[in-house]
Scaffold this motif. Structure first.
Motif, PDB file in Angstrom:
ATOM      1  N   PRO A 197       0.836  -1.206   0.000  1.00  0.00           N
ATOM      2  CA  PRO A 197       0.000   0.000   0.000  1.00  0.00           C
ATOM      3  C   PRO A 197       0.870   1.256   0.000  1.00  0.00           C
ATOM      4  O   PRO A 197       1.947   1.294   0.605  1.00  0.00           O
ATOM      5  CB  PRO A 197      -0.821  -0.124   1.289  1.00  0.00           C
ATOM      6  N   ALA A 198       0.383   2.267  -0.645  1.00  0.00           N
ATOM      7  CA  ALA A 198       1.179   3.478  -0.783  1.00  0.00           C
ATOM      8  C   ALA A 198       0.277   4.693  -0.751  1.00  0.00           C
ATOM      9  O   ALA A 198      -0.891   4.655  -1.167  1.00  0.00           O
ATOM     10  CB  ALA A 198       1.977   3.452  -2.087  1.00  0.00           C
ATOM     11  N   ALA A 199       0.859   5.789  -0.234  1.00  0.00           N
ATOM     12  CA  ALA A 199       0.205   7.099  -0.318  1.00  0.00           C
ATOM     13  C   ALA A 199       0.662   7.753  -1.622  1.00  0.00           C
ATOM     14  O   ALA A 199       1.863   7.831  -1.900  1.00  0.00           O
ATOM     15  CB  ALA A 199       0.581   7.968   0.877  1.00  0.00           C
ATOM     16  N   VAL A 200      -0.283   8.218  -2.399  1.00  0.00           N
ATOM     17  CA  VAL A 200       0.020   8.798  -3.708  1.00  0.00           C
ATOM     18  C   VAL A 200       0.147  10.309  -3.553  1.00  0.00           C
ATOM     19  O   VAL A 200      -0.777  10.980  -3.064  1.00  0.00           O
ATOM     20  CB  VAL A 200      -1.062   8.452  -4.733  1.00  0.00           C
ATOM     21  N   GLU A 260       8.735   5.300  -3.630  1.00  0.00           N
ATOM     22  CA  GLU A 260       9.734   5.263  -2.555  1.00  0.00           C
ATOM     23  C   GLU A 260       9.266   4.233  -1.536  1.00  0.00           C
ATOM     24  O   GLU A 260       8.341   4.459  -0.756  1.00  0.00           O
ATOM     25  CB  GLU A 260       9.866   6.647  -1.922  1.00  0.00           C
ATOM     26  N   SER A 261       9.912   3.110  -1.587  1.00  0.00           N
ATOM     27  CA  SER A 261       9.457   1.978  -0.781  1.00  0.00           C
ATOM     28  C   SER A 261       9.599   2.246   0.705  1.00  0.00           C
ATOM     29  O   SER A 261       8.777   1.815   1.504  1.00  0.00           O
ATOM     30  CB  SER A 261      10.242   0.723  -1.171  1.00  0.00           C
ATOM     31  N   SER A 262      10.638   2.996   1.113  1.00  0.00           N
ATOM     32  CA  SER A 262      10.900   3.210   2.537  1.00  0.00           C
ATOM     33  C   SER A 262       9.797   4.005   3.208  1.00  0.00           C
ATOM     34  O   SER A 262       9.522   3.820   4.395  1.00  0.00           O
ATOM     35  CB  SER A 262      12.235   3.930   2.722  1.00  0.00           C
ATOM     36  N   THR A 263       9.155   4.894   2.488  1.00  0.00           N
ATOM     37  CA  THR A 263       8.068   5.707   3.064  1.00  0.00           C
ATOM     38  C   THR A 263       6.702   5.308   2.525  1.00  0.00           C
ATOM     39  O   THR A 263       5.706   5.962   2.832  1.00  0.00           O
ATOM     40  CB  THR A 263       8.309   7.193   2.752  1.00  0.00           C
ATOM     41  N   SER A 264       6.674   4.269   1.687  1.00  0.00           N
ATOM     42  CA  SER A 264       5.418   3.818   1.054  1.00  0.00           C
ATOM     43  C   SER A 264       4.728   4.977   0.343  1.00  0.00           C
ATOM     44  O   SER A 264       3.530   5.207   0.499  1.00  0.00           O
ATOM     45  CB  SER A 264       4.476   3.200   2.102  1.00  0.00           C
ATOM     46  N   SER A 265       5.515   5.722  -0.408  1.00  0.00           N
ATOM     47  CA  SER A 265       4.996   6.894  -1.122  1.00  0.00           C
ATOM     48  C   SER A 265       5.207   6.721  -2.616  1.00  0.00           C
ATOM     49  O   SER A 265       6.312   6.371  -3.062  1.00  0.00           O
ATOM     50  CB  SER A 265       5.688   8.178  -0.655  1.00  0.00           C
ATOM     51  N   LEU A 266       4.162   6.965  -3.362  1.00  0.00           N
ATOM     52  CA  LEU A 266       4.227   6.934  -4.822  1.00  0.00           C
ATOM     53  C   LEU A 266       4.107   8.380  -5.326  1.00  0.00           C
ATOM     54  O   LEU A 266       3.067   9.025  -5.179  1.00  0.00           O
ATOM     55  CB  LEU A 266       3.090   6.082  -5.391  1.00  0.00           C
ATOM     56  N   TYR A 267       5.199   8.904  -5.917  1.00  0.00           N
ATOM     57  CA  TYR A 267       5.243  10.294  -6.357  1.00  0.00           C
ATOM     58  C   TYR A 267       4.906  10.378  -7.851  1.00  0.00           C
ATOM     59  O   TYR A 267       5.509   9.674  -8.668  1.00  0.00           O
ATOM     60  CB  TYR A 267       6.635  10.889  -6.113  1.00  0.00           C
ATOM     61  N   LEU A 268       3.966  11.257  -8.180  1.00  0.00           N
ATOM     62  CA  LEU A 268       3.598  11.538  -9.574  1.00  0.00           C
ATOM     63  C   LEU A 268       4.033  12.965  -9.883  1.00  0.00           C
ATOM     64  O   LEU A 268       3.511  13.918  -9.300  1.00  0.00           O
ATOM     65  CB  LEU A 268       2.088  11.398  -9.788  1.00  0.00           C
ATOM     66  N   TYR A 269       4.986  13.093 -10.785  1.00  0.00           N
ATOM     67  CA  TYR A 269       5.552  14.409 -11.114  1.00  0.00           C
ATOM     68  C   TYR A 269       5.007  14.872 -12.467  1.00  0.00           C
ATOM     69  O   TYR A 269       5.253  14.255 -13.497  1.00  0.00           O
ATOM     70  CB  TYR A 269       7.079  14.312 -11.144  1.00  0.00           C
ATOM     71  N   TYR A 270       4.274  15.961 -12.434  1.00  0.00           N
ATOM     72  CA  TYR A 270       3.729  16.570 -13.656  1.00  0.00           C
ATOM     73  C   TYR A 270       4.673  17.687 -14.093  1.00  0.00           C
ATOM     74  O   TYR A 270       4.739  18.747 -13.475  1.00  0.00           O
ATOM     75  CB  TYR A 270       2.323  17.108 -13.394  1.00  0.00           C
ATOM     76  N   ASN A 271       5.403  17.424 -15.179  1.00  0.00           N
ATOM     77  CA  ASN A 271       6.377  18.393 -15.696  1.00  0.00           C
ATOM     78  C   ASN A 271       5.660  19.359 -16.629  1.00  0.00           C
ATOM     79  O   ASN A 271       5.534  19.130 -17.832  1.00  0.00           O
ATOM     80  CB  ASN A 271       7.502  17.666 -16.438  1.00  0.00           C
ATOM     81  N   LYS A 272       5.188  20.458 -16.065  1.00  0.00           N
ATOM     82  CA  LYS A 272       4.390  21.418 -16.826  1.00  0.00           C
ATOM     83  C   LYS A 272       5.193  22.075 -17.934  1.00  0.00           C
ATOM     84  O   LYS A 272       4.653  22.496 -18.962  1.00  0.00           O
ATOM     85  CB  LYS A 272       3.846  22.486 -15.877  1.00  0.00           C
ATOM     86  N   ALA A 273       6.501  22.180 -17.776  1.00  0.00           N
ATOM     87  CA  ALA A 273       7.329  22.861 -18.776  1.00  0.00           C
ATOM     88  C   ALA A 273       7.308  22.158 -20.126  1.00  0.00           C
ATOM     89  O   ALA A 273       7.617  22.754 -21.148  1.00  0.00           O
ATOM     90  CB  ALA A 273       8.769  22.970 -18.282  1.00  0.00           C
ATOM     91  N   LEU A 274       6.923  20.875 -20.141  1.00  0.00           N
ATOM     92  CA  LEU A 274       6.923  20.134 -21.401  1.00  0.00           C
ATOM     93  C   LEU A 274       5.671  20.380 -22.227  1.00  0.00           C
ATOM     94  O   LEU A 274       5.567  19.902 -23.346  1.00  0.00           O
ATOM     95  CB  LEU A 274       7.051  18.628 -21.112  1.00  0.00           C
ATOM     96  N   THR A 275       4.712  21.131 -21.712  1.00  0.00           N
ATOM     97  CA  THR A 275       3.446  21.313 -22.418  1.00  0.00           C
ATOM     98  C   THR A 275       3.255  22.729 -22.927  1.00  0.00           C
ATOM     99  O   THR A 275       2.144  23.118 -23.248  1.00  0.00           O
ATOM    100  CB  THR A 275       2.278  20.967 -21.485  1.00  0.00           C
ATOM    101  N   VAL A 276       4.310  23.517 -22.990  1.00  0.00           N
ATOM    102  CA  VAL A 276       4.165  24.884 -23.498  1.00  0.00           C
ATOM    103  C   VAL A 276       4.073  24.843 -25.016  1.00  0.00           C
ATOM    104  O   VAL A 276       4.647  23.972 -25.666  1.00  0.00           O
ATOM    105  CB  VAL A 276       5.362  25.758 -23.061  1.00  0.00           C
ATOM    106  N   PRO A 277       3.343  25.786 -25.640  1.00  0.00           N
ATOM    107  CA  PRO A 277       3.243  25.818 -27.107  1.00  0.00           C
ATOM    108  C   PRO A 277       4.593  26.087 -27.747  1.00  0.00           C
ATOM    109  O   PRO A 277       5.443  26.766 -27.185  1.00  0.00           O
ATOM    110  CB  PRO A 277       2.267  26.974 -27.373  1.00  0.00           C
ATOM    111  N   THR A 278       4.772  25.554 -28.935  1.00  0.00           N
ATOM    112  CA  THR A 278       6.050  25.688 -29.632  1.00  0.00           C
ATOM    113  C   THR A 278       5.976  26.631 -30.813  1.00  0.00           C
ATOM    114  O   THR A 278       6.991  27.034 -31.345  1.00  0.00           O
ATOM    115  CB  THR A 278       6.521  24.307 -30.135  1.00  0.00           C
ATOM    116  N   GLN A 279       4.777  27.006 -31.270  1.00  0.00           N
ATOM    117  CA  GLN A 279       4.664  27.850 -32.449  1.00  0.00           C
ATOM    118  C   GLN A 279       4.854  29.308 -32.093  1.00  0.00           C
ATOM    119  O   GLN A 279       4.558  29.749 -30.994  1.00  0.00           O
ATOM    120  CB  GLN A 279       3.288  27.674 -33.099  1.00  0.00           C
ATOM    121  N   THR A 280       5.383  30.061 -33.039  1.00  0.00           N
ATOM    122  CA  THR A 280       5.504  31.501 -32.931  1.00  0.00           C
ATOM    123  C   THR A 280       4.657  32.117 -34.021  1.00  0.00           C
ATOM    124  O   THR A 280       4.848  31.851 -35.202  1.00  0.00           O
ATOM    125  CB  THR A 280       6.974  31.949 -33.091  1.00  0.00           C
ATOM    126  N   ALA A 281       3.699  32.947 -33.629  1.00  0.00           N
ATOM    127  CA  ALA A 281       2.751  33.507 -34.588  1.00  0.00           C
ATOM    128  C   ALA A 281       3.386  34.655 -35.355  1.00  0.00           C
ATOM    129  O   ALA A 281       3.949  35.566 -34.765  1.00  0.00           O
ATOM    130  CB  ALA A 281       1.502  33.991 -33.864  1.00  0.00           C
TER     131      ALA A 281
END
Length: 723
Positions: free
Chosen positions: A28-31, A72-93
């Motif tokens: 069991p893990a805390a998310v 992290e098994s020692s603390t029974s923690s499951l970390y979900l990292y949302y990397n927001k920097a990867l979702t920025v638009p790439t086009q230049t108008a």
């Protein structure tokens, strides 16, 4: 597809997981969800997390995913990292179309972010939001509010899609507790930093307590806190008087060069920048110093949930037990929920959902509203004062005006969408039985009839008053649309009524370029005092110009004459270059295309005709009867009056820009003496491919159209001047 990568020891797999869930840990893990950004000029959030969470190896770039996970098994923690920097638009108008595409991409990225938030706030026990400064980022409020509304709208749909899933209660695992971290600036504090127990900066702790009050106040004012039913809220913040673990943490950080420079404006900018190059980003050791405290902050909140369970929440917020499921069981349930929130159709299912999603794009809503209100005005700018049918030129001019009206009123990224709609609607109006014939007359006027077949004759209702070939009568003609009608049809229609009564009328050329000669009368009938007596001539312009042609020795013995007297003997002819405008006004011209304006007595004084014959003549000049709005008059007839003893050879050559048209090529055309002869020129000229040439002032009749081939001197016939 957005994927989540799990790293368990050396094992990585994609999410939603398509393998055997039994291969995953059964502990069991805390998310714990991790999202946010770090301050510019400091270490990235990825680096901070890798120093905070023991053994974590989140990457800055991930090929297929903007979410990464670590157990992290020692603390029974499951970390979900949302990397927001990867979702920025790439086009230049750079254009309006690209601006709209870039804007849509940006809104789509926002929607993808909302999807991840919905999923993350449904499968996590804790969600940590990282702020890049020491102030609360209010831009989070709108996504929080939208995600809250969507979570409520999707409750029944999630229950129906997942069925009786043991992990989720009322469409989510539990209402998650929300944590915030801020990056403080020690240099901006008025007091020197003090270290308390465990080395934590006491000023940061005081800041954290004050920030908790601010955050709680902001969330309450924005109605983002649950009151009675916690599952209707996105997340939970403990009340200020609750016995709780802190949910705000301040990370210590070095001041950026710009902040230091702002506090000391007397430092030379260049020297200051050089001295601060090494201090732009904190060193790895600085992050390590703060890492244990941030890790301790997160672990305490995880431990608090493990120990307190459902007691960590007030009863009015949630009375359901707080459960921690094995990773493999959680992963199977979370995969199903991830599939549900990834479906794009659910975001357009109901008007309420559409309305909530539209709040992501306030600029687009404003732009669409302005464009929608401006569109009827722009469309009326096209339809106002339109004829029953019109040509493409009129359509394009009206469309250009309508687009200008739309451009002056409509704003924002949706302008180009409505501009394209305006183009299509205007085109439909034009093509719906309102298309005019595109035929253009040889004089440059459009046909005014509706679009018709080639068999039907063009018409623009323009009436042109012209004279017949010999000039003795005038009649109205329709504006011609083809060469045969222009150069032959009109004159043929008047031939039987007028010109056919004249003897020896001769037609030359083909119908596309027809011209003729015709003797009008005997030379003795021409009166210099009255000129050419035909209809349409302007007063004082109807006189022929005298032209003296040197004479040969005929029947007189040169020996009986004074020495060289025979060299000055001439035969007098009369010529005239006639111009006619579309109103039927006629006049002869002098040298250089100047309209003639004189009396008979003035003409007889000079040999003006020789200058006219020996000069190029303009095909088109301005009619002197139209001074306010000049009207072109065309060189249409040549008049010549010759005595019996003179014979002329006709050589008509037109040069039109770089095109040479020889009307008399291959023909020996002689004008015999004793007659007044008229030569009618073509109404419209064409090139070698029978393509009509425009009415152009650069066209000329080449000099010397009349070449004397016989001129005999007779004393009695020298002159035929009659008063």
């Amino acid at each position: 597809r957005i994927q989540i990568l799990f790293e368990i020891m050396s094992l990585k797999f994609g999410f939603p997981y398509d393998g055997d869930y039994l291969n995953l840990p059964s502990k069991p893990a805390a998310v714990v969800g991790l999202m946010g950004n770090s301050r510019a000029g400091t270490a990235s959030l990825t680096t901070i997390l890798n120093c905070t969470i023991s053994g974590a190896s989140f990457s800055e770039k991930c090929n297929d995913s903007s979410i990464q996970a670590y157990f992290e098994s020692s603390t029974s923690s499951l970390y979900l990292y949302y990397n927001k920097a990867l979702t920025v638009p790439t086009q230049t108008a750079t254009t309006r179309c690209q601006y709209l595409e870039s804007h849509k991409e940006h809104i789509n990225m926002k929607l993808e972010e909302i999807k991840i938030w919905l999923w993350m706030f449904s499968v996590c026990h804790l969600v940590v939001v990282f702020h890049p400064s020491q102030t609360f980022d209010v831009t989070y409020l709108k996504p929080f509010r939208i995600a809250t509304h969507l979570l409520q709208y999707f409750q029944s749909a999630v229950k129906e899609a997942l069925g009786s899933n043991p992990v989720f209660h009322q469409s989510r695992i539990h209402i998650p507790k929300l944590l915030f971290t801020f990056q403080s600036n020690s240099a901006s504090m008025h007091l020197p930093p003090k270290k308390g127990r465990h080395g934590y900066n006491t000023q940061c702790k005081r800041l954290a307590l004050e920030m908790e009050k601010q955050v709680f106040h902001i969330f309450r004012k924005c109605r983002l806190l649950p009151k009675h039913h916690g599952y209707n809220a996105l997340a939970y913040l403990p009340a200020l008087n609750d016995n709780k673990e802190p949910y705000v943490y301040f990370m210590e950080g070095k001041a950026s060069p710009s902040q230091d420079y702002a506090s000391n404006k007397h430092v030379d900018p260049g020297l200051y920048f050089i001295s601060q190059l090494s201090a732009v980003a904190p060193q790895y050791s600085e992050i390590q110093d703060d890492g244990p405290h941030l890790s301790l902050f997160i672990k305490r909140n995880v431990t608090h949930l493990f120990n307190q369970g459902s007691l960590a929440y007030p009863e009015e917020i949630s009375s359901e037990p707080l459960l921690f499921h094995p990773v493999n069981v959680w992963c199977e349930a979370a995969s199903a929920l991830f599939e549900f929130y990834s479906d794009p159709h659910i975001y357009t299912a109901t008007p309420a959902v559409i309305r909530s999603v539209s709040e992501l794009d306030p600029e687009g809503l404003y732009s669409e509203s302005r464009c929608e209100k401006s569109y009827p005005v722009a469309l009326s700018g096209y339809t106002d004062n339109l004829p029953s049918h019109y040509t493409k030129v009129v359509h394009e001019n009206q469309l250009h005006h309508a687009l200008q009206v739309l451009r002056s009123r409509a704003k924002g990224p949706y302008y180009e969408t409505y501009a394209e709609k305006l183009r299509n609607d205007c085109l439909k109006i034009w093509e719906d039985g309102r298309q005019g014939c595109e035929g253009i007359s040889l004089t440059g006027n459009a046909c005014v009839l509706p679009l018709h077949s080639k068999e039907k004759v063009h018409s623009n209702r323009i009436r042109i008053r012209n004279s017949c070939s010999c000039g003795r009568s005038q009649s109205y003609r329709s504006d011609p649309f083809d060469l045969e009608t222009a150069n032959s049809g009109f004159y043929q229609s008047l031939l039987e009524k007028c010109c056919s009564t004249l003897p020896q009328t001769r037609l030359f050329g083909r119908p596309q370029l027809c011209w003729m000669t015709s003797p009008l009368s005997a030379a003795s009938s021409y009166q210099t005092s009255t000129g050419i007596e035909q209809p349409g001539f302007l007063l004082g312009t109807q006189f022929l110009l005298p032209w003296d042609i040197p004479a040969e020795d005929g029947h007189i013995n040169k020996l009986s004459e004074p020495k060289n007297a025979w060299k000055h003997r001439t035969n007098r002819c009369y010529i005239g270059y006639e111009y006619e405008c579309s109103k039927g006004h006629r006049f002869f011209s002098s040298v250089g295309g100047v309209p003639l304006k004189c009396t008979a007595a003035t003409i007889l004084k000079d040999n003006l005709g020789a200058n006219v014959v020996n000069s190029d003549a303009h095909l088109y000049i301005n009619c002197p009867s139209h001074t306010s709005k000049p009207l072109l008059a065309q060189l249409i007839r040549l008049f010549v009056c010759t005595p019996e003893q003179v014979t002329l050879s006709l050589h008509l050559v037109i040069y039109y820009r770089n095109i040479l048209i020889n009307l008399t090529a291959g023909d020996q055309i002689n004008i015999h003496g004793g007659k007044v002869t008229v030569i009618r020129l073509p109404y419209v000229y064409c090139d070698e491919h029978d393509s009509p040439l425009p009415f152009d002032i650069n066209g000329h009749l080449k000099r010397n159209p009349f070449i004397p081939i016989r001129s005999v001197y007779t004393p009695k016939g020298r002159r035929n001047d009659k008063k």
